[in-house]
Design a protein around this motif. Structure first.
Motif, PDB file in Angstrom:
ATOM      1  N   ASP B 281      40.067  43.864  46.003  1.00  0.00           N
ATOM      2  CA  ASP B 281      38.902  44.676  46.353  1.00  0.00           C
ATOM      3  C   ASP B 281      37.963  43.835  47.227  1.00  0.00           C
ATOM      4  O   ASP B 281      37.784  44.086  48.406  1.00  0.00           O
ATOM      5  CB  ASP B 281      38.231  45.089  45.033  1.00  0.00           C
ATOM      6  CG  ASP B 281      37.186  46.146  45.247  1.00  0.00           C
ATOM      7  OD1 ASP B 281      37.109  46.666  46.365  1.00  0.00           O
ATOM      8  OD2 ASP B 281      36.458  46.449  44.294  1.00  0.00           O
ATOM      9  N   GLY B 282      37.389  42.821  46.631  1.00  0.00           N
ATOM     10  CA  GLY B 282      36.536  41.896  47.377  1.00  0.00           C
ATOM     11  C   GLY B 282      35.120  42.400  47.572  1.00  0.00           C
ATOM     12  O   GLY B 282      34.826  43.573  47.373  1.00  0.00           O
ATOM     13  N   PHE B 350      47.212  43.629  53.310  1.00  0.00           N
ATOM     14  CA  PHE B 350      46.995  43.852  51.873  1.00  0.00           C
ATOM     15  C   PHE B 350      46.422  42.599  51.208  1.00  0.00           C
ATOM     16  O   PHE B 350      46.369  42.502  49.995  1.00  0.00           O
ATOM     17  CB  PHE B 350      48.326  44.213  51.187  1.00  0.00           C
ATOM     18  CG  PHE B 350      48.898  45.526  51.651  1.00  0.00           C
ATOM     19  CD1 PHE B 350      48.538  46.714  51.022  1.00  0.00           C
ATOM     20  CD2 PHE B 350      49.783  45.581  52.711  1.00  0.00           C
ATOM     21  CE1 PHE B 350      49.055  47.924  51.450  1.00  0.00           C
ATOM     22  CE2 PHE B 350      50.301  46.785  53.142  1.00  0.00           C
ATOM     23  CZ  PHE B 350      49.940  47.965  52.509  1.00  0.00           C
ATOM     24  N   ASP B 351      46.052  41.611  52.033  1.00  0.00           N
ATOM     25  CA  ASP B 351      45.699  40.312  51.455  1.00  0.00           C
ATOM     26  C   ASP B 351      44.211  40.007  51.533  1.00  0.00           C
ATOM     27  O   ASP B 351      43.801  38.860  51.552  1.00  0.00           O
ATOM     28  CB  ASP B 351      46.488  39.203  52.174  1.00  0.00           C
ATOM     29  CG  ASP B 351      46.218  39.202  53.681  1.00  0.00           C
ATOM     30  OD1 ASP B 351      45.514  40.128  54.147  1.00  0.00           O
ATOM     31  OD2 ASP B 351      46.687  38.293  54.378  1.00  0.00           O
ATOM     32  N   GLY B 352      43.392  41.072  51.606  1.00  0.00           N
ATOM     33  CA  GLY B 352      41.954  40.835  51.561  1.00  0.00           C
ATOM     34  C   GLY B 352      41.379  40.290  52.840  1.00  0.00           C
ATOM     35  O   GLY B 352      40.527  39.394  52.804  1.00  0.00           O
ATOM     36  N   ASN B 362      43.591  51.568  50.812  1.00  0.00           N
ATOM     37  CA  ASN B 362      44.444  52.750  50.668  1.00  0.00           C
ATOM     38  C   ASN B 362      45.026  52.851  49.265  1.00  0.00           C
ATOM     39  O   ASN B 362      44.863  53.856  48.573  1.00  0.00           O
ATOM     40  CB  ASN B 362      45.619  52.668  51.660  1.00  0.00           C
ATOM     41  CG  ASN B 362      45.320  53.408  52.945  1.00  0.00           C
ATOM     42  OD1 ASN B 362      44.507  54.308  52.959  1.00  0.00           O
ATOM     43  ND2 ASN B 362      45.980  53.015  54.005  1.00  0.00           N
ATOM     44  N   VAL B 363      45.724  51.790  48.861  1.00  0.00           N
ATOM     45  CA  VAL B 363      46.428  51.829  47.572  1.00  0.00           C
ATOM     46  C   VAL B 363      45.433  51.928  46.426  1.00  0.00           C
ATOM     47  O   VAL B 363      45.606  52.710  45.494  1.00  0.00           O
ATOM     48  CB  VAL B 363      47.322  50.575  47.408  1.00  0.00           C
ATOM     49  CG1 VAL B 363      47.957  50.552  46.026  1.00  0.00           C
ATOM     50  CG2 VAL B 363      48.392  50.562  48.483  1.00  0.00           C
ATOM     51  N   ARG B 364      44.341  51.154  46.519  1.00  0.00           N
ATOM     52  CA  ARG B 364      43.377  51.142  45.420  1.00  0.00           C
ATOM     53  C   ARG B 364      42.688  52.500  45.275  1.00  0.00           C
ATOM     54  O   ARG B 364      42.441  52.957  44.161  1.00  0.00           O
ATOM     55  CB  ARG B 364      42.334  50.037  45.644  1.00  0.00           C
ATOM     56  CG  ARG B 364      42.917  48.635  45.538  1.00  0.00           C
ATOM     57  CD  ARG B 364      41.824  47.589  45.725  1.00  0.00           C
ATOM     58  NE  ARG B 364      40.849  47.653  44.646  1.00  0.00           N
ATOM     59  CZ  ARG B 364      40.955  46.999  43.499  1.00  0.00           C
ATOM     60  NH1 ARG B 364      41.999  46.227  43.288  1.00  0.00           N
ATOM     61  NH2 ARG B 364      40.024  47.102  42.585  1.00  0.00           N
TER      62      ARG B 364
END
Lengths: 104, 543
Positions: B281-282, B350-352, B362-364
């Motif tokens: 998330d971040g 996908f790595d922030g 998207n996935v979250r």
């Protein structure tokens, strides 16, 4: 008394006029019942149902409620007509009594 | 309703039924009809009352008039007796409709869900057996065990048959006994077609799925049951001990196994990804990059088309437009409203990475979890000066629509801002529980894979209108688009085609669409208003 005998003739009596007024009151009660039925039926329009069939159902329901409102109005009108009739009958009855009583 | 190649569902003219309320309505109408019968009987007694006959000599015209009114209210074509009979008929009608809907719903649910989960589980179990027998788990094995099945389940004629109107159901034009056979026949055809294209190597799985969005939708919906079948022989705890964060940012102990819907599946993926520093998330920061005033946008930039034109720069590859959120403050006299334009996915990292509009968001968001993208929008709106009580419209394309629906469904966001209207374009938003007082318009293409990536069709709710357009409609444009789709299976997601569809939506006279347009007009048609355009650049920062 239902009838009165005046100078040897039989005429409607005061109790008959009262009966007509009672009928008028009853007609008003029935008009209220019809209007209440229309109002209760109308509440069904708000039911959560949306589709083509639901629209047709609502159209039919609205038409039926409109007819019930018209019935209630006709009953109100009948009540008014009965009151007017009672009044007319009372006046004419009094006039008839006067004429008969004054007949030689 | 179909219009200009668009299938419009939900909203004001959609199909919906509260069966319990319909049964109560039938009961009420039945009672009213019974009472009316009593009233009619009393009117009949009144008309026959001997009292009138005794005064008839004194006023025959008055008696005749009273009798006429009483009798016409009783038995004329519009009298109490016919009304009582009609109400009885309406009570029977709504009662029958409720019963048929209930039966249809039950049978459809049993047939589709039971069949779906059963076959998916069987496919998973078959694959699992292959693995434990020493056979390699290859893409082909998965395809043969599962994707083929999804194709079978997504058989278009079956979908078409299930999508009936209320009138069809009420008229009994839907028979279940033939459905299973049709399912199998059509499924076999789909199966053979897919085997030709994919299993014989003429197409790759992803391209084939992009060209068959309904199959992809079934695939996503049924993945949980497939996974359940896959792990059948193993003893797996109901809650896996990996951490996932909730939409409000808190944490819960573990994630559910097996995931029962796409949202739980996405939650599982992000929880598993977190251990590898993926799908994070971040923390996000926003900073202003532009602020300008205009009396109104150009006349062409009104309605849904205008909204898409405002979103278009963010869908481009222009590096200057990355990570930007557009917020418009619309002032009409003392009334302030806000319109927010949310970007689509701009990077598939996908790595922030720094851009929060990425694959992780998207996935979250599909998993119902907090996202950096949603956080960026919240901060941009707050920094623009929006306050609770001032109406807000959220518009987004692709991931932007996903974020818009997620925020509209988020109680914490709604505590802070008064969301009244949402526009989603090409977004998988069916899983979001948007409140009844928020008017939603979702535009989707039949040939777009992206909106198919949720667990079903958008709610057919009074506040939620979905316009689904078939780009391959049998007209000149349809033929042109069909040729383009032949070359590029992902063309159905293209913003330029959604702009075309938006123009059709703008011209639509459908009641559901026009109801949404009325709700959105203060945000989209800003003639005469003072509009301040603010742009914010969002950036994910190191924790």
């Amino acid at each position: 008394v239902a009838v009165q005998e005046v100078a040897g003739r039989v005429l409607p009596g005061a109790t008959d006029v009262e009966a007509v007024l009672r009928m008028a009151r009853r007609a008003r009660e029935l008009a209220d019942q019809a209007a209440d039925a229309a109002s209760r039926a109308r509440a069904v329009e708000g039911v959560e149902w949306r589709s083509v069939a639901a629209e047709q159902f609502r159209d039919a329901l609205r038409s039926c409620c409109g007819q019930l409102d018209a019935c209630a109005e006709r009953l109100e009108l009948a009540a008014a007509v009965l009151v007017r009739h009672a009044s007319t009958a009372e006046v004419r009855l009094a006039a008839a009594h006067a004429v008969l009583e004054n007949m030689p | 309703m179909s219009e200009d190649g668009m299938d419009i569902r939900g909203g004001e003219s959609g199909l919906a039924a509260d069966l319990e309320a319909m049964r109560s309505a039938a009961h009420l109408l039945d009672g009213v009809s019974g009472d009316l019968t009593g009233t009619a009987l009393a009117v009949g007694c009144l008309a026959a009352d001997a009292g009138l006959s005794r005064t008839v000599l004194l006023d025959p015209i008055g008696v005749a008039a009273a009798e006429q009114e009483l009798i016409s209210s009783l038995a004329g074509p519009d009298g109490l007796v016919p009304c009582a009979v009609r109400l009885q008929g309406l009570a029977a009608g709504i009662s029958a409709a409720a019963a048929l809907y209930g039966e249809t719903e039950r049978a459809t649910a049993q047939l589709l869900e039971g069949l779906a989960d059963g076959v998916a589980e069987a496919a998973g179990a078959a694959t699992s057996t292959a693995v434990t027998s020493g056979l390699p788990l290859t893409t082909v094995a998965v395809a043969d065990g599962f994707i083929v099945w999804a194709a079978w389940r997504a058989a278009p004629p079956v979908w078409d048959e299930v999508q009936l109107t209320g009138a069809d159901i009420a008229a009994g034009r839907f028979r279940f006994d033939s459905l299973d056979d049709r399912y199998r026949r059509v499924g076999e055809r789909q199966h053979l077609g897919m085997r030709d294209d994919v299993l014989n190597g003429r197409d790759d799985v992803l391209t084939w799925l992009a060209a068959h969005p309904r199959v992809a939708e079934q695939l996503v919906t049924s993945t949980p049951a497939f996974l359940d079948g896959l792990t059948g022989p193993l003893v797996v705890p109901r809650r896996l001990p990996v951490n996932g964060s909730t939409p409000s940012g808190g944490s819960r102990n573990g994630v559910v196994w097996p995931p029962e819907d796409p949202s739980e599946l996405a939650a599982l993926l992000s929880a598993l990804g977190a251990s590898a520093h993926l799908l994070v998330d971040g923390r996000v920061e926003v900073r202003p990059v532009r602020s300008s005033r205009s009396d109104s946008p150009s006349p062409a930039a009104t309605g849904v088309t205008g909204a898409l034109q405002r979103l278009a720069p963010y869908a481009s590859a222009d590096p200057a437009q990355q990570s930007r959120i557009r917020v418009e403050r619309i002032q009409r006299g003392a009334a302030t409203s806000w319109s927010v334009y949310i970007p689509p996915t701009q990077t598939w990292r996908f790595d922030g990475g720094a851009n929060p509009f990425d694959g992780s968001s998207n996935v979250r968001s599909v998993g119902g979890q907090s996202t950096a993208a949603a956080s960026a929008v919240t901060q941009a709106l707050a920094a623009s000066g929006a306050r609770r009580g001032e109406p807000v419209m959220l518009s987004g394309y692709s991931q932007g629509g996903l974020t818009a629906a997620q925020l509209a469904a988020d109680p914490d966001f709604r505590k802070e801002f008064s969301v009244s209207t949402v526009l989603t374009v090409g977004s998988p938003v069916a899983g979001f529980d948007v409140p009844d007082d928020v008017q939603v318009l979702s535009i989707e293409h039949e040939q777009d894979l992206v909106p198919a990536l949720d667990d079903g069709r958008n709610p057919d709710a009074r506040n939620w209108t979905t316009v689904r357009r078939d780009l391959e409609a049998p007209d000149a444009l349809g033929q042109q688009l069909a040729a383009e789709l032949e070359r590029n299976a992902f063309a159905g997601h293209g913003l330029e085609h959604y702009v075309d569809t938006a123009e059709l939506v703008n011209g639509s006279r459908d009641r559901s669409v026009t109801a949404w347009q009325r709700a959105a007009a203060p945000f989209l048609d800003t003639a005469g208003a003072e509009v301040e355009v603010m742009e914010w650049k969002a950036r994910r920062v190191e924790e």
